[in-house]
Design an enzyme around this catalytic site. Structure first.
Site, PDB file in Angstrom:
ATOM      1  N   ASP A 133       0.831  -1.195   0.000  1.00 20.41           N
ATOM      2  CA  ASP A 133       0.000   0.000   0.000  1.00 20.41           C
ATOM      3  C   ASP A 133       0.874   1.256   0.000  1.00 20.41           C
ATOM      4  OD1 ASP A 133      -2.404  -1.661   0.526  1.00 20.41           O
ATOM      5  OD2 ASP A 133      -1.461  -1.948   2.480  1.00 20.41           O
ATOM      6  N   ASP A 162      -2.320  -1.427  -4.883  1.00 14.26           N
ATOM      7  CA  ASP A 162      -3.070  -1.830  -3.693  1.00 14.26           C
ATOM      8  C   ASP A 162      -3.720  -0.596  -3.071  1.00 14.26           C
ATOM      9  OD1 ASP A 162      -4.117  -3.515  -1.741  1.00 14.26           O
ATOM     10  OD2 ASP A 162      -2.233  -4.567  -1.438  1.00 14.26           O
ATOM     11  N   ASP A 166      -4.169   1.210   4.266  1.00 14.61           N
ATOM     12  CA  ASP A 166      -4.795  -0.022   4.740  1.00 14.61           C
ATOM     13  C   ASP A 166      -4.341  -0.308   6.161  1.00 14.61           C
ATOM     14  OD1 ASP A 166      -6.021  -0.223   2.324  1.00 14.61           O
ATOM     15  OD2 ASP A 166      -5.193  -2.185   1.792  1.00 14.61           O
ATOM     16  N   ARG A 219     -13.960   1.521  -1.331  1.00 13.56           N
ATOM     17  CA  ARG A 219     -13.224   1.472  -0.058  1.00 13.56           C
ATOM     18  C   ARG A 219     -12.923   2.882   0.448  1.00 13.56           C
ATOM     19  NH1 ARG A 219      -8.897  -3.577  -0.781  1.00 13.56           N
ATOM     20  NH2 ARG A 219     -10.418  -5.074  -1.579  1.00 13.56           N
TER      21      ARG A 219
END
Length: 326
Positions: A133, A162, A166, A219
């Site tokens: 990430d 990605d 996260d 997301r």
């Protein structure tokens, strides 16, 4: 020798940049030494990053990697543009602060099994999935992500890159504030799997305050098992979905607004169990909230109240303050 007024003005103009530059450097160092003042990262003793150690300035990938992965407290100031293909494993007690105008391309930051880390005023883009990430927080505690500009590339495949931020494996006491998420497939994930209840349940306390989400596919964030406070966030031109509340997550969303977004602004999908949300002063902009009401309320938060801008004000305020603006 006599000097004309015009000559004197020119001399002042030539001499003035040095004091201005010194003042800018002093401001950068002062901001880089600040502790987290907002949200869940004020808990568990607070988040100070590298404030107890020295300060170094880095201008290339090798020096950035060496400094970030070193032992002991350290404040690292990123200057100029740094690019490459790497995953940097950030050690405990670090502040990584970007000078105004600095940028990092293709390099991911992995914050795993450490504590007390601040990532601030960084512009990070186009991190290949092989490097994780843009900022990955894994089994760590007391992390503050603030005033960052995080983006990817929508021209490639969904899995080529990605996430932007996260948070997983029972990470705890996290604040993401004043950050600009944009032009990316996967914004931010909390809880990496429906099957990780034993590690995640009772952890993953996260605050999202004063963030701007623009042109992100999904997301924004996706939430499993976590306890999450979202306040003063502005979502504009999302591509597919908004806040996905799953797997018994408890979410409080306050003083926020959606604009030009698909129907599912606050929703549940793709897990066996729903999450829950208390929604207070949120302008859905014609989109919908389909999540059952939860139990997380302002009075149950353990930290000082965050001033609510109001759903009618975030559109005019947050795009101008979120991102690399220090």
């Amino acid at each position: 020798m006599r000097f004309t007024p015009l000559f004197l003005l020119a001399a002042v103009a030539i001499a003035s940049p040095a004091p201005d530059l010194n003042a800018r450097h002093e401001l950068t160092r002062r901001q880089a030494s600040e502790s987290c003042p907002i949200g869940y990262c004020t808990q568990n003793g607070g988040t100070t990053g590298g404030a107890a150690g020295d300060t170094v300035t880095v201008t290339n990938l090798a020096d950035l990697t060496e400094a970030a992965e070193s032992d002991g407290p350290l404040t690292i100031i990123v200057s100029g543009s740094i690019s490459g293909s790497a995953k940097i494993r950030v050690a405990s007690d670090k502040t990584i602060f970007g000078e105004s105008g600095s940028s990092i391309t293709g390099i991911g930051f992995y914050i795993r099994r450490v504590s007390n880390v601040i990532m601030r005023n960084l512009k990070i883009s186009k991190v290949d999935a092989d490097n994780g990430d843009a900022i990955g927080i894994d089994a760590s505690s007391n992390v503050w992500v603030d005033h960052c500009d995080l983006s990817g590339d929508l021209s490639g495949g969904k899995d080529d890159l990605d996430g932007l931020v996260d948070i997983s494996h029972g990470a705890e006491w996290i604040t993401v504030s004043n950050t600009y998420f944009h032009d990316h497939w996967k914004g931010s994930l909390i809880g990496h799997s429906d099957n990780n209840e034993d590690e995640d349940l009772g952890h993953l306390h996260v605050t999202y305050a004063n963030n701007y989400w623009y042109n992100v596919y999904s997301r924004t964030p996706l939430i499993r098992f976590a306890t999450v406070h979202i306040i003063n966030n502005y979502w504009d031109s999302l591509i597919d979905t908004g806040v996905n509340c799953r797997m018994d997550a408890q979410v409080l969303i306050q003083s926020s607004a959606f604009h030009n977004c698909p129907d599912r602004a606050i929703f549940f999908a793709d897990s066996d169990y729903t999450g829950y949300a208390v929604v207070d002063d949120v302008d859905l902009g014609g989109s919908s909230n389909s999540v059952p009401e939860g139990t997380l309320t302002p009075s149950s938060l353990p930290y000082a109240a965050i001033t609510a801008l109001g759903s009618g004000q975030v559109a005019s305020v947050i795009p101008g303050t979120a991102g690399q603006k220090l």
